[in-house]
Design a protein around this motif. Structure first.
Motif, PDB file in Angstrom:
ATOM      1  N   PHE A  98      50.945  47.665 -43.575  1.00 10.79           N
ATOM      2  CA  PHE A  98      49.672  47.446 -44.223  1.00 10.79           C
ATOM      3  C   PHE A  98      49.309  46.191 -44.508  1.00 10.79           C
ATOM      4  CE2 PHE A  98      51.635  51.620 -44.918  1.00 10.79           C
ATOM      5  CZ  PHE A  98      50.752  52.410 -45.473  1.00 10.79           C
ATOM      6  N   THR A  99      48.081  45.948 -43.775  1.00  9.15           N
ATOM      7  CA  THR A  99      47.737  44.448 -43.986  1.00  9.15           C
ATOM      8  C   THR A  99      46.412  44.129 -44.788  1.00  9.15           C
ATOM      9  OG1 THR A  99      46.483  44.875 -41.956  1.00  9.15           O
ATOM     10  CG2 THR A  99      48.728  43.898 -41.529  1.00  9.15           C
ATOM     11  N   MET A 100      45.716  45.062 -45.253  1.00  7.52           N
ATOM     12  CA  MET A 100      44.514  45.148 -45.815  1.00  7.52           C
ATOM     13  C   MET A 100      44.436  45.920 -47.062  1.00  7.52           C
ATOM     14  SD  MET A 100      41.492  45.505 -42.768  1.00  7.52           S
ATOM     15  CE  MET A 100      40.259  45.393 -44.007  1.00  7.52           C
ATOM     16  N   ASP A 101      43.861  45.231 -48.410  1.00  5.29           N
ATOM     17  CA  ASP A 101      43.728  45.977 -49.627  1.00  5.29           C
ATOM     18  C   ASP A 101      42.743  47.150 -49.386  1.00  5.29           C
ATOM     19  OD1 ASP A 101      45.430  43.992 -50.322  1.00  5.29           O
ATOM     20  OD2 ASP A 101      43.987  42.679 -51.504  1.00  5.29           O
ATOM     21  N   PHE A 102      43.120  48.099 -50.436  1.00  2.32           N
ATOM     22  CA  PHE A 102      42.322  49.359 -50.149  1.00  2.32           C
ATOM     23  C   PHE A 102      41.820  49.511 -51.610  1.00  2.32           C
ATOM     24  CE2 PHE A 102      41.800  53.883 -50.480  1.00  2.32           C
ATOM     25  CZ  PHE A 102      40.644  54.165 -49.509  1.00  2.32           C
ATOM     26  N   LEU A 103      40.673  49.639 -52.067  1.00  4.37           N
ATOM     27  CA  LEU A 103      40.027  49.384 -53.546  1.00  4.37           C
ATOM     28  C   LEU A 103      40.897  48.703 -54.321  1.00  4.37           C
ATOM     29  CD1 LEU A 103      39.334  53.487 -53.484  1.00  4.37           C
ATOM     30  CD2 LEU A 103      37.638  51.479 -53.036  1.00  4.37           C
ATOM     31  N   THR A 112      63.980  41.913 -52.762  1.00  4.28           N
ATOM     32  CA  THR A 112      63.753  42.085 -54.103  1.00  4.28           C
ATOM     33  C   THR A 112      62.321  41.557 -54.555  1.00  4.28           C
ATOM     34  OG1 THR A 112      64.455  39.552 -54.460  1.00  4.28           O
ATOM     35  CG2 THR A 112      66.105  41.275 -54.700  1.00  4.28           C
ATOM     36  N   GLY A 113      61.531  40.845 -53.556  1.00  4.72           N
ATOM     37  CA  GLY A 113      60.212  40.431 -54.036  1.00  4.72           C
ATOM     38  C   GLY A 113      59.456  41.575 -53.709  1.00  4.72           C
ATOM     39  N   LEU A 114      59.704  42.722 -53.083  1.00  4.47           N
ATOM     40  CA  LEU A 114      58.993  43.889 -52.753  1.00  4.47           C
ATOM     41  C   LEU A 114      58.693  44.431 -54.180  1.00  4.47           C
ATOM     42  CD1 LEU A 114      60.624  45.623 -49.709  1.00  4.47           C
ATOM     43  CD2 LEU A 114      58.688  43.802 -49.871  1.00  4.47           C
ATOM     44  N   PHE A 115      59.590  44.408 -55.263  1.00  6.67           N
ATOM     45  CA  PHE A 115      59.636  45.211 -56.552  1.00  6.67           C
ATOM     46  C   PHE A 115      58.332  44.440 -57.352  1.00  6.67           C
ATOM     47  CE2 PHE A 115      63.754  46.233 -55.309  1.00  6.67           C
ATOM     48  CZ  PHE A 115      63.914  47.650 -55.696  1.00  6.67           C
ATOM     49  N   GLY A 116      58.197  43.138 -56.962  1.00  3.58           N
ATOM     50  CA  GLY A 116      57.304  42.456 -57.627  1.00  3.58           C
ATOM     51  C   GLY A 116      55.966  42.924 -57.390  1.00  3.58           C
ATOM     52  N   ALA A 117      55.790  43.828 -56.190  1.00  7.10           N
ATOM     53  CA  ALA A 117      54.452  44.503 -55.935  1.00  7.10           C
ATOM     54  C   ALA A 117      54.137  45.430 -57.056  1.00  7.10           C
ATOM     55  CB  ALA A 117      54.322  44.984 -54.377  1.00  7.10           C
ATOM     56  N   PHE A 163      44.315  48.816 -54.638  1.00  8.63           N
ATOM     57  CA  PHE A 163      45.770  48.896 -54.325  1.00  8.63           C
ATOM     58  C   PHE A 163      45.885  47.881 -53.276  1.00  8.63           C
ATOM     59  CE2 PHE A 163      44.560  53.261 -55.357  1.00  8.63           C
ATOM     60  CZ  PHE A 163      45.526  53.451 -56.115  1.00  8.63           C
ATOM     61  N   PRO A 164      46.493  46.723 -53.593  1.00  6.25           N
ATOM     62  CA  PRO A 164      46.832  45.764 -52.822  1.00  6.25           C
ATOM     63  C   PRO A 164      47.629  46.227 -51.387  1.00  6.25           C
ATOM     64  CG  PRO A 164      48.106  45.440 -54.881  1.00  6.25           C
ATOM     65  CD  PRO A 164      47.225  46.605 -55.091  1.00  6.25           C
ATOM     66  N   ALA A 165      47.580  45.465 -50.443  1.00 14.44           N
ATOM     67  CA  ALA A 165      48.452  45.873 -49.237  1.00 14.44           C
ATOM     68  C   ALA A 165      49.840  45.899 -49.320  1.00 14.44           C
ATOM     69  CB  ALA A 165      47.988  44.741 -48.107  1.00 14.44           C
ATOM     70  N   LYS A 166      50.067  44.892 -50.230  1.00 11.62           N
ATOM     71  CA  LYS A 166      51.724  44.949 -50.414  1.00 11.62           C
ATOM     72  C   LYS A 166      52.369  45.943 -51.153  1.00 11.62           C
ATOM     73  CE  LYS A 166      55.320  41.930 -52.242  1.00 11.62           C
ATOM     74  NZ  LYS A 166      55.676  40.342 -53.020  1.00 11.62           N
ATOM     75  N   LEU A 167      51.424  46.563 -52.025  1.00 16.78           N
ATOM     76  CA  LEU A 167      51.920  47.663 -53.023  1.00 16.78           C
ATOM     77  C   LEU A 167      51.904  48.897 -52.001  1.00 16.78           C
ATOM     78  CD1 LEU A 167      52.602  48.907 -55.508  1.00 16.78           C
ATOM     79  CD2 LEU A 167      50.162  49.231 -55.799  1.00 16.78           C
ATOM     80  N   MET A 168      50.868  49.107 -51.235  1.00 15.52           N
ATOM     81  CA  MET A 168      50.821  50.319 -50.453  1.00 15.52           C
ATOM     82  C   MET A 168      52.015  50.153 -49.277  1.00 15.52           C
ATOM     83  SD  MET A 168      46.787  50.902 -49.812  1.00 15.52           S
ATOM     84  CE  MET A 168      46.457  49.237 -49.059  1.00 15.52           C
ATOM     85  N   GLY A 169      52.058  49.079 -48.985  1.00 14.58           N
ATOM     86  CA  GLY A 169      53.371  48.876 -47.831  1.00 14.58           C
ATOM     87  C   GLY A 169      54.746  49.149 -48.672  1.00 14.58           C
ATOM     88  N   VAL A 170      55.010  48.885 -49.610  1.00 13.22           N
ATOM     89  CA  VAL A 170      56.243  49.247 -50.632  1.00 13.22           C
ATOM     90  C   VAL A 170      56.229  50.802 -50.629  1.00 13.22           C
ATOM     91  CG1 VAL A 170      57.554  48.894 -52.755  1.00 13.22           C
ATOM     92  CG2 VAL A 170      56.443  46.823 -51.406  1.00 13.22           C
ATOM     93  N   MET A 209      56.921  52.540 -47.503  1.00 14.93           N
ATOM     94  CA  MET A 209      58.495  52.166 -47.030  1.00 14.93           C
ATOM     95  C   MET A 209      59.351  53.068 -47.746  1.00 14.93           C
ATOM     96  SD  MET A 209      60.598  48.991 -47.192  1.00 14.93           S
ATOM     97  CE  MET A 209      60.800  48.770 -49.008  1.00 14.93           C
ATOM     98  N   PHE A 210      59.480  53.194 -49.072  1.00 15.53           N
ATOM     99  CA  PHE A 210      60.040  54.370 -49.762  1.00 15.53           C
ATOM    100  C   PHE A 210      59.636  55.690 -49.489  1.00 15.53           C
ATOM    101  CE2 PHE A 210      60.834  50.490 -52.512  1.00 15.53           C
ATOM    102  CZ  PHE A 210      62.044  50.300 -52.182  1.00 15.53           C
ATOM    103  N   SER A 211      58.554  55.969 -49.455  1.00 18.91           N
ATOM    104  CA  SER A 211      58.213  57.372 -49.164  1.00 18.91           C
ATOM    105  C   SER A 211      58.571  57.962 -47.828  1.00 18.91           C
ATOM    106  CB  SER A 211      56.480  57.554 -48.957  1.00 18.91           C
ATOM    107  OG  SER A 211      56.039  57.153 -50.453  1.00 18.91           O
ATOM    108  N   ALA A 212      58.746  56.793 -46.835  1.00 17.36           N
ATOM    109  CA  ALA A 212      59.146  57.448 -45.420  1.00 17.36           C
ATOM    110  C   ALA A 212      60.761  57.862 -45.569  1.00 17.36           C
ATOM    111  CB  ALA A 212      59.263  56.148 -44.380  1.00 17.36           C
ATOM    112  N   ILE A 213      61.565  57.688 -46.586  1.00 15.88           N
ATOM    113  CA  ILE A 213      62.655  58.412 -46.602  1.00 15.88           C
ATOM    114  C   ILE A 213      62.611  59.343 -47.731  1.00 15.88           C
ATOM    115  CG2 ILE A 213      65.363  57.947 -47.348  1.00 15.88           C
ATOM    116  CD1 ILE A 213      64.913  55.061 -46.471  1.00 15.88           C
ATOM    117  N   LEU A 214      61.841  59.126 -48.774  1.00 16.00           N
ATOM    118  CA  LEU A 214      61.581  60.293 -49.892  1.00 16.00           C
ATOM    119  C   LEU A 214      61.132  61.639 -49.334  1.00 16.00           C
ATOM    120  CD1 LEU A 214      60.523  57.978 -52.848  1.00 16.00           C
ATOM    121  CD2 LEU A 214      62.803  59.047 -52.439  1.00 16.00           C
ATOM    122  N   VAL A 215      60.486  61.514 -48.194  1.00 14.39           N
ATOM    123  CA  VAL A 215      59.618  62.647 -47.476  1.00 14.39           C
ATOM    124  C   VAL A 215      60.688  63.603 -47.110  1.00 14.39           C
ATOM    125  CG1 VAL A 215      59.233  61.755 -45.238  1.00 14.39           C
ATOM    126  CG2 VAL A 215      57.848  63.432 -45.947  1.00 14.39           C
TER     127      VAL A 215
END
Length: 422
Positions: A304-309, A165-170, A311-318, A321-327
């Motif tokens: 995803f372990t590093m922020d990019f511009l 549930t903490g993933l949604f916090g990203a 975009f925090p790493a946690k948000l990119m990881g979330v 993760m969802f895109s891995a199925i949505l694709v």
């Protein structure tokens, strides 16, 4: 599937005639799984997994309803009620182990069912809707399994709920309100447990409804087959019953042998020992992992372990993760090859067996491993290939490869051209 040679249901007994005129259930069953449903004659055992998935769903609903009669959906008694089921309820231990291992069995057969679809191109026109409903079922399964994992209210249940549930916090701006809304508070507690218990009981029936749509959509164009060639003549098909009911029955027997061996001799093999410890919000487990069927997507999340511009790493990881199925939803349009089966696509077959399958195995392994090197780096490499496979390799390969010649018909692929003429 409507063919001119398909047999029509004509009940001979007066009672069946009366019932069929007023409630055509016998006709529906006959046309769905009987001689009124012609099926390609060359289906192999990889096509058993759809029936096995349906069996697992029924098994989960039955055992889940029985367990719900004895479970207490309250944080004060949830763990104790689970132990009560295991120790005091007649055959309660078997019901709980059957339900827990049934979830794993369900995911095993569904994963095999999905990868069979990848290999044989079951997502291609005119079967896109079958595929889209199948991916929807998989997403509903994941949500149901997550909520069920929380119910024993052990250490891994509590902290799994906290992490997932903490993933949604990203999510920027709305993430934390969504997380608090899901939990009914600021941390997993009684409100969250009640919500997950209620939804976990409801969701299997929603899945059953989507499964009915999935089967309905399948019966319109009919089943695909290992050659990918469409049915042309009556000789290309056989009645579903008795040919494939017997074949599915044999597959079900093999499945039950394996399932029962795990159920009675290694029931905790796929579980986590920390979940036999009561939930303790003040003590974080040394290694928090979800159930094994979430591991590849958990590995993508942790890659995803590093922020990019901005975009925090946690948000990119979330998002990854969802895109891995949505694709998977877009696969019917990403793969533009006119040939369905990988048996006749030599270049695609190489990328499937030596690219996609190894990358998924690496993600499965790394998802259950500690978040440390070299597992993080392996997760990053496997995640990179995973997305490249669907978004880059599949579209390019489908445009440039030269497929092998297809058989003229399904009968030719089974008997050969000489046998077909005879």
């Amino acid at each position: 599937m409507s063919f001119p040679w398909a047999k029509e249901y004509k009940p001979s007994h007066p009672m069946m005639q009366w019932l069929d005129d007023r409630l055509p259930m016998p006709r529906l069953v006959y046309n769905a799984i009987g001689a009124g449903y012609p099926v390609p004659r060359n289906l192999n055992y990889f096509y058993n997994f759809g029936v096995l998935a349906g069996f697992c769903l029924v098994l989960q609903i039955i055992t889940g309803v029985v367990l719900a009669m004895h479970y207490g959906g309250n944080t004060l008694v949830a763990f104790d009620s689970t132990e009560h089921i295991m120790r005091d309820v007649n055959w309660g231990w078997m019901m709980r182990y059957a339900h827990a291992n049934g979830a794993s069995a369900f995911f095993v057969v569904v994963y095999l069912h999905i990868f069979r679809g990848f290999y044989y191109g079951s997502y291609k026109a005119p079967r896109e809707m079958i595929w889209l409903l199948g991916v929807t079922i998989f997403l509903l399964m994941m949500a149901t399994a997550f909520m069920g994992y929380v119910l024993p209210w052990g250490q891994m249940s509590y902290w799994g709920a906290q992490v997932i549930t903490g993933l949604f916090g990203a999510i920027p701006l709305v993430g934390e309100p969504i997380q608090h809304w899901l939990l009914g508070g600021f941390a997993p507690d009684n409100a969250a447990l009640n919500r997950f218990y209620s939804l976990h009981f409801l969701m299997p029936f929603v899945i059953a409804g989507v499964v009915i749509l999935h089967i309905w959509a399948l019966h319109i164009p009919g089943s695909t087959n290992p050659t990918g060639v469409e049915v042309k003549t009556e000789s290309d098909t056989v009645p579903f019953h008795p040919y494939y009911t017997a074949k599915d029955g044999f597959g079900l027997g093999v499945f039950l042998l394996i399932y029962c061996a795990i159920l009675f001799f290694a029931p905790n093999m796929l579980g986590h020992p920390d979940n036999y410890i009561p939930a303790n919000p003040m003590q974080t487990p040394a290694h928090i992992v979800p159930e094994w069927y979430f591991w590849p997507f958990y590995a993508i999340l942790r890659a995803f372990t590093m922020d990019f511009l901005f975009f925090p790493a946690k948000l990119m990881g979330v998002l990854a993760m969802f895109s891995a199925i949505l694709v998977w939803f877009f696969l019917p349009w990403l793969d533009k090859s006119p040939v369905r089966s990988a048996n006749y696509r030599p270049l695609y077959k190489k990328f499937f067996w030596f690219g996609l399958i190894p990358s998924m195995l690496v993600l499965f392994y790394c998802g259950g491993a500690p978040a440390a090197e070299p597992y993080v780096m392996l997760s990053q490499l496997a995640s990179l290939y995973y997305f490249a496979h669907f978004l880059i390799i599949v579209p390019i390969v489908s445009s440039i490869e030269r497929p092998d010649p297809l058989p003229f018909s399904i009968t030719d692929s089974v008997l050969g051209s000489d046998g077909a003429k005879a």
